[in-house]
Design a protein around this motif. Sequence first.
Motif, short mmCIF file in Angstrom:
data_model
loop_
_atom_site.label_atom_id
_atom_site.label_comp_id
_atom_site.label_asym_id
_atom_site.label_seq_id
_atom_site.Cartn_x
_atom_site.Cartn_y
_atom_site.Cartn_z
N PRO A 148 62.38 29.06 65.37
CA PRO A 148 61.79 28.42 64.33
C PRO A 148 62.28 26.93 64.42
N HIS A 149 63.55 26.74 64.60
CA HIS A 149 64.06 25.48 64.61
C HIS A 149 65.22 25.18 65.81
N HIS A 150 65.14 24.14 66.40
CA HIS A 150 66.06 23.81 67.37
C HIS A 150 66.13 22.40 67.33
N LEU A 151 67.15 21.91 68.39
CA LEU A 151 67.61 20.50 68.42
C LEU A 151 66.67 19.40 68.53
N VAL A 152 65.71 19.73 69.33
CA VAL A 152 64.54 18.62 69.83
C VAL A 152 63.78 18.30 68.47
N ARG A 153 63.40 19.09 67.42
CA ARG A 153 62.97 18.74 66.44
C ARG A 153 63.59 17.86 65.50
N ALA A 213 64.91 23.84 56.08
CA ALA A 213 64.21 24.24 54.78
C ALA A 213 62.85 24.50 54.91
N LEU A 214 62.31 23.48 55.67
CA LEU A 214 60.65 23.65 55.99
C LEU A 214 60.45 24.99 56.62
N GLU A 215 61.30 25.54 57.32
CA GLU A 215 61.31 26.88 58.22
C GLU A 215 61.26 27.84 57.19
N ARG A 216 62.63 27.97 56.53
CA ARG A 216 63.18 29.11 55.79
C ARG A 216 62.42 28.94 54.39
#
Length: 426
Positions: free
Chosen positions: A215-220, A346-349
């Motif tokens: 759901p979230h990683h460095l590239v974002r 926060a957008l993901e969780r």
Amino acid sequence: MWAAVGVVGLGFLVALEFAARHYGVPGPLVNQAREVVLPPVSGFLLYGSMGLMMVVLTWRQRAFALGAAIGVDLLILLIRWIADAPVTQGHPFGSGALWVILGTAVFAVTRRTGSERLLLLKGVGLGLLLVTGRKTGDAWLLITSKTRPQVLDQYVATADHALGNPSWLVGRMVRSTGHVGEVFLDSVYTQLAVAAVVVAVYQLRRVAVDRRFPPHHLVRTFLVIGLLGPAIYMIYPVVGPIFAFGADGGHWAVADIWPDVMPPSVGPEHMPFDEITPRNCMPSLHTAWATTIFIHSRRGPRVLRYGGTFWLLATLAATLGFGYHYGIDIITGVIFTLTIETALRALERGWDRSATLLVVHGTVVFTAILVAARYLSTQFAAHPWVFGPLLVLALVSVISLYVRTVRQWDPKPAVAPQPELRPELV
């Protein structure tokens, strides 16, 4: 959604292409297309981008892709050798990696369907985003130099007296290391994207197995920083000490005093500058990206954590020691990163009170520092023992709030149940 994102992204690139053409230089699309055959600016970046793309491939496919990239590069080198066309600018390798990325896109469209095609195209998009982001940044920097003839360096340099003008101090330290130290730091500074690829590949190492991205990683975070940062450059144009107060500024500089003589602390004003030097100081995006690498390396193995810490410290030394940034740029760069990182997580969780509080607090502190550096710079210089600690305290407040918020979000390790104690017969 992915189609809409693609259309918007393509429209943005086309607009930048036209803007760059307006100033007589090729834009991001043409520059990237040229690297299919011509020597790329950074072959390491292209191979790093291919490494990101390969997270969606199996090990057999990765071996084939890497072999194909190296083979294409060797073939291009052979053709250049036969044609007696040596490489004078850029790297002699890297085009093969770009060929493999584009070839994977063609393979996904023509030979795959459904979720498998979508996963391959996401991998291609991830790889292309890194290289296109670099070209987009170059176009943005050109636009800042052409559209912002006045810079605010005198205000920032005056306000930086509250921090002891760290760029001048670190600049002397780096100079004392001689040619070896300067070359070493320059390699760290210029290859920051490669370090980001290493961390990102570790985070995405299970994509080929799970068939989905985390759901979230460095590239974002990297991409959002690169998207929002240049917009602030347009609002707050600053060129940096080596240009405004050093030899690299030529006759546009206030004086050639960096890093030997501290800048004046009175009478700051807007100053005109050339139409070549990018206005890319406030905030320091190199600091922001290095901070992102540091944050995302925390959950990796020990060698990755050590590498993330090293890259952050070395990047800070380079940004200050080469005269590219002021101390306030560094502070705002860290605050900028933590605010964006929190918002993306926060957008993901899901948004909660702690996330909202941190994003609002980071935005307010970031804005307040920029406004104060512009309108209270002489007060900063006159009372360094007041405003210096306040700047540090503002940074610490954002960092501490981020650490507390992330600790609340991270899952607690499960506690192994203890066996129940029972009395035994003697």
